[in-house]
Motif scaffolding. Structure first.
Motif, PDB file in Angstrom:
ATOM      1  N   LEU A  10     -12.519  40.693   3.426  1.00 35.25           N
ATOM      2  CA  LEU A  10     -13.534  41.142   4.642  1.00 35.25           C
ATOM      3  C   LEU A  10     -13.631  40.106   5.068  1.00 35.25           C
ATOM      4  CD1 LEU A  10     -16.868  41.430   4.700  1.00 35.25           C
ATOM      5  CD2 LEU A  10     -17.511  39.832   2.886  1.00 35.25           C
ATOM      6  N   ARG A  11     -13.112  39.853   6.140  1.00 33.74           N
ATOM      7  CA  ARG A  11     -13.455  38.959   7.455  1.00 33.74           C
ATOM      8  C   ARG A  11     -14.247  38.160   7.670  1.00 33.74           C
ATOM      9  NH1 ARG A  11     -10.641  39.683  13.275  1.00 33.74           N
ATOM     10  NH2 ARG A  11     -10.411  37.340  13.954  1.00 33.74           N
ATOM     11  N   HIS A  12     -13.951  36.600   7.962  1.00 31.85           N
ATOM     12  CA  HIS A  12     -15.648  35.408   7.895  1.00 31.85           C
ATOM     13  C   HIS A  12     -14.761  34.957   9.823  1.00 31.85           C
ATOM     14  CE1 HIS A  12     -17.326  32.233   8.687  1.00 31.85           C
ATOM     15  NE2 HIS A  12     -18.148  33.275   7.254  1.00 31.85           N
ATOM     16  N   VAL A  13     -15.899  35.472  10.540  1.00 31.20           N
ATOM     17  CA  VAL A  13     -15.655  34.935  11.977  1.00 31.20           C
ATOM     18  C   VAL A  13     -16.631  33.940  11.748  1.00 31.20           C
ATOM     19  CG1 VAL A  13     -15.684  34.769  13.740  1.00 31.20           C
ATOM     20  CG2 VAL A  13     -14.789  36.845  12.752  1.00 31.20           C
ATOM     21  N   THR A  42     -16.253  45.308   7.448  1.00 30.62           N
ATOM     22  CA  THR A  42     -14.692  44.903   7.002  1.00 30.62           C
ATOM     23  C   THR A  42     -15.136  43.111   8.187  1.00 30.62           C
ATOM     24  OG1 THR A  42     -15.128  45.793   9.318  1.00 30.62           O
ATOM     25  CG2 THR A  42     -14.297  47.145   7.008  1.00 30.62           C
ATOM     26  N   THR A  43     -16.249  43.116   8.089  1.00 32.37           N
ATOM     27  CA  THR A  43     -16.263  42.019   9.326  1.00 32.37           C
ATOM     28  C   THR A  43     -17.780  41.018   8.591  1.00 32.37           C
ATOM     29  OG1 THR A  43     -14.670  42.673  10.813  1.00 32.37           O
ATOM     30  CG2 THR A  43     -16.176  40.674  11.244  1.00 32.37           C
ATOM     31  N   THR A  75     -10.136  38.044   1.454  1.00 33.62           N
ATOM     32  CA  THR A  75     -10.343  37.488   3.494  1.00 33.62           C
ATOM     33  C   THR A  75      -9.254  38.751   3.413  1.00 33.62           C
ATOM     34  OG1 THR A  75      -7.579  36.377   2.577  1.00 33.62           O
ATOM     35  CG2 THR A  75     -10.109  34.710   3.336  1.00 33.62           C
ATOM     36  N   TYR A 120     -21.197  43.308  18.107  1.00 37.25           N
ATOM     37  CA  TYR A 120     -20.038  44.293  17.000  1.00 37.25           C
ATOM     38  C   TYR A 120     -20.278  45.615  16.699  1.00 37.25           C
ATOM     39  CZ  TYR A 120     -18.141  45.042  13.232  1.00 37.25           C
ATOM     40  OH  TYR A 120     -16.746  46.271  12.233  1.00 37.25           O
ATOM     41  N   PHE A 160     -19.666  37.503  10.009  1.00 34.75           N
ATOM     42  CA  PHE A 160     -20.328  36.247  11.471  1.00 34.75           C
ATOM     43  C   PHE A 160     -21.153  35.214  10.063  1.00 34.75           C
ATOM     44  CE2 PHE A 160     -19.453  40.718  13.552  1.00 34.75           C
ATOM     45  CZ  PHE A 160     -18.110  39.564  14.483  1.00 34.75           C
ATOM     46  N   VAL A 182     -14.329  40.483  18.748  1.00 29.91           N
ATOM     47  CA  VAL A 182     -13.345  41.490  17.495  1.00 29.91           C
ATOM     48  C   VAL A 182     -13.117  42.869  17.057  1.00 29.91           C
ATOM     49  CG1 VAL A 182     -14.166  40.373  14.966  1.00 29.91           C
ATOM     50  CG2 VAL A 182     -13.961  38.943  16.480  1.00 29.91           C
TER      51      VAL A 182
END
Length: 575
Positions: free
Chosen positions: A44-47, A20-21, A41, A62, A23, A441
């Motif tokens: 799938l979260r991009h940090v 889900t994330t 987005t 994380y 980096f 996060v």
């Protein structure tokens, strides 16, 4: 069926696997993958990090607080060489991570292309496995294989390497590309194998017959979520439990069987003494290296019966070849032991519990009587105040140097679990600020306390912009002593006080924090510290607190006494 780019297949494969994330930091060879991320987005979260090493630390943090594979993405050249520094800590600490990296075009191999480097060779020392994906059609299986490898056995990083033209390659693929989601492949432990029954029975007899048994618990207890199983075994057998720094939180400090931290970096003296005098020691999910064992004194390499539980057969018994080797998942093996272990008698329970209470109470009464310069605070006092105000709900992360022993020793663990994260695989400076991002996060409703020092701050302060951009509830506490304190202390003890290369100039951390959009304040009294932390507790907005602390050399007891507590000899401690 649909025509998909390799980059789209990769994004979809990660989503279908339960990621889900992610980096990362973009680069030339990864542009197409970022275009694919643009379209997903909501899933799938991009940090965005400001540095690839820090992106790896974010994924590391994380992973530690979720027991899920942390994912980091970088591009070829500088991105790959920078990320290695972050991957090394995860590899040494057994943290499940997936590194997604792009590489030069396949047709450019061997031409001396810009950013060309042998990525397989580069990552060989900091990953369990590297997989070069040569065709877009192979991506779904490669993702599954890499995530599985990261989570199985002793967790660790795995690298997936994509030539940039594979991202552009068009294939006819079924959507979703992996069918039904399989999020279990991103979680650890991947399986819960038990140990050999005969070895378990032998180990249980050793523990039951011991006059002075002890447990040393490491991070494997956290990876296995074996907290309840550990406490049950300790309670049944009346066995005192010490933890390594990595294992902090494996047992609650409120347990009558808790010894506290051991080792030659912040270990409690009475806990080190207890391990050194134990006749049987059970090692659980720990490397049991020189630092953890206080330079091989507790347990000793000879004269002490050792039992070692480890998921990795190559690590079980590595440093103690005569150990009874219990290869398997920590929670499962502890359950096997509990079935065989004869409960301790009531008289034994009372005697051991009383002994531990007396040792802990005497240690807790000891306070540092150092004369402080105006405006200075003791690290122990700072940690205890923050802990008292925020309580057990907060997550903590600490940098090497002054933060490590103080957070490991004085942050009170009220409930078993991994609520303290300290990077003891390699001890990388500059870890705590970016790792706090990954932890926050992962658990956005939980305040995070990130304890750093001025040396580490200089290496990672760029990520304060990331914290500000994401508006994360992180309380930063910086111990400032205007030096590289731990190394200066070693020079003080073992190099005739010839200080060299350990006194950099001062950076105003508060002004840097404010420049990044974060409230900051230099604190010179315990009362003001308590006020600020109380404000943060009621309204957890990002806050940076800078505290001046004494040089470590100013708070050392006389050299012989310090050497005795640090290493037990007049020689420099073994690492």
């Amino acid at each position: 069926m649909a025509s998909l780019r390799g980059a789209d297949i990769l994004a979809e494969s990660l989503i279908q696997a339960g990621v889900t994330t992610i980096f990362g930091v973009p680069g030339d060879t990864g542009v197409v993958f970022y275009d694919a991320l643009y379209s997903v987005t909501d899933k799938l979260r991009h940090v965005l990090a400001r540095d690839e090493r820090h992106a790896a630390a974010m994924a590391d943090g994380y992973a530690r607080v979720t027991d899920r594979v942390g994912v980091v993405e970088v591009s070829s050249g500088g991105g790959t060489t920078y990320v290695v520094g972050g991957m090394g800590e995860a590899m040494a600490s057994g943290i499940p991570m997936l590194l997604v990296t792009s590489d030069i075009h396949r047709s450019s191999r061997g031409t001396g292309a810009l950013t060309e480097i042998d990525q397989v060779a580069l990552f060989s020392a900091v990953t369990k496995r590297t997989i070069v994906v040569e065709h877009a059609a192979d991506i779904p299986q490669a993702v599954q294989s890499a995530l599985g490898a990261a989570a199985e056995g002793r967790p660790g990083p795995v690298a997936l390497i994509f030539p940039e033209d594979v991202f552009d390659e068009i294939v006819e693929a079924q959507t979703p590309v992996l069918g039904e989601p399989e999020p279990q492949c991103v979680s650890v432990p991947a399986w819960r194998d038990g140990a050999d029954p005969q070895a378990v029975a032998e180990a249980a007899e050793l523990l039951a017959g011991a006059e002075r048994p002890a447990v040393m618990a490491g991070s494997g207890v956290h990876s296995s979520q074996a907290w309840d199983a550990l406490h049950s075994l300790a309670d049944a057998g009346a066995i005192p439990v010490a933890t390594t720094i990595h294992g902090r939180g494996a047992i609650a400090d409120s347990s009558p069987w808790s010894l506290g931290v051991v080792g030659n970096n912040g270990g409690r003296p009475y806990a080190n003494e207890y391990l050194a005098a134990a006749d049987v020691v059970l090692l659980i999910g720990t490397r049991a290296n020189a630092t953890d064992t206080n330079s091989w004194q507790g347990p000793a390499r000879s004269g002490t019966a050792v039992i070692q539980i480890d998921i990795d057969p190559d690590r079980a018994g590595r440093n103690f070849p005569q150990a009874v080797r219990l290869v398997g998942d920590a929670r499962t093996v502890l359950g096997q032991l509990a079935e065989h272990l004869r409960p301790a008698s009531e008289s034994v329970r009372e005697a051991r519990a009383h002994d531990l209470r007396e040792r802990r109470s005497e240690w807790e009464r000891e306070r540092d009587s150092t004369d402080l310069a105006p405006g200075q605070l003791l690290p122990r006092d700072v940690v205890e105040v923050v802990d008292q105000v925020l309580g057990h709900a907060a997550l903590w992360v600490a940098d090497p140097g002054t933060p490590t022993p103080n957070v490991a020793t004085f942050r009170r663990i009220q409930e078993a679990g991994r609520t303290v994260v300290i990077p003891r695989g390699h001890g990388p400076m500059g870890y705590a600020i970016p790792a706090a991002v990954g932890m926050s996060v992962a658990q956005p409703d939980t305040p995070v306390v990130s304890v750093t020092a001025d040396g580490s701050f200089a290496m990672a302060c760029g990520e304060l912009e990331t914290v500000s951009r994401l508006d994360l509830p992180i309380l930063f506490v910086q111990f400032t002593n205007h030096s590289l304190g731990w190394i200066k202390m070693l020079q003080h003890l073992y190099s005739g006080r010839r200080y060299f290369g350990v006194d950099p100039g001062t950076i105003d951390a508060v002004k840097v924090a404010e420049a990044c959009g974060i409230r900051g304040e230099r604190v010179t009294s315990i009362d003001r510290l308590r006020e600020l932390v109380s404000e943060f507790a009621h309204d957890p907005k990002t806050l940076y607190i800078d505290v001046e602390v004494p040089h470590m050399i100013d708070v050392l007891p006389p050299v012989p006494a310090w050497e005795a507590s640090l290493a037990g000899t007049s020689e420099r401690p073994v690492y």
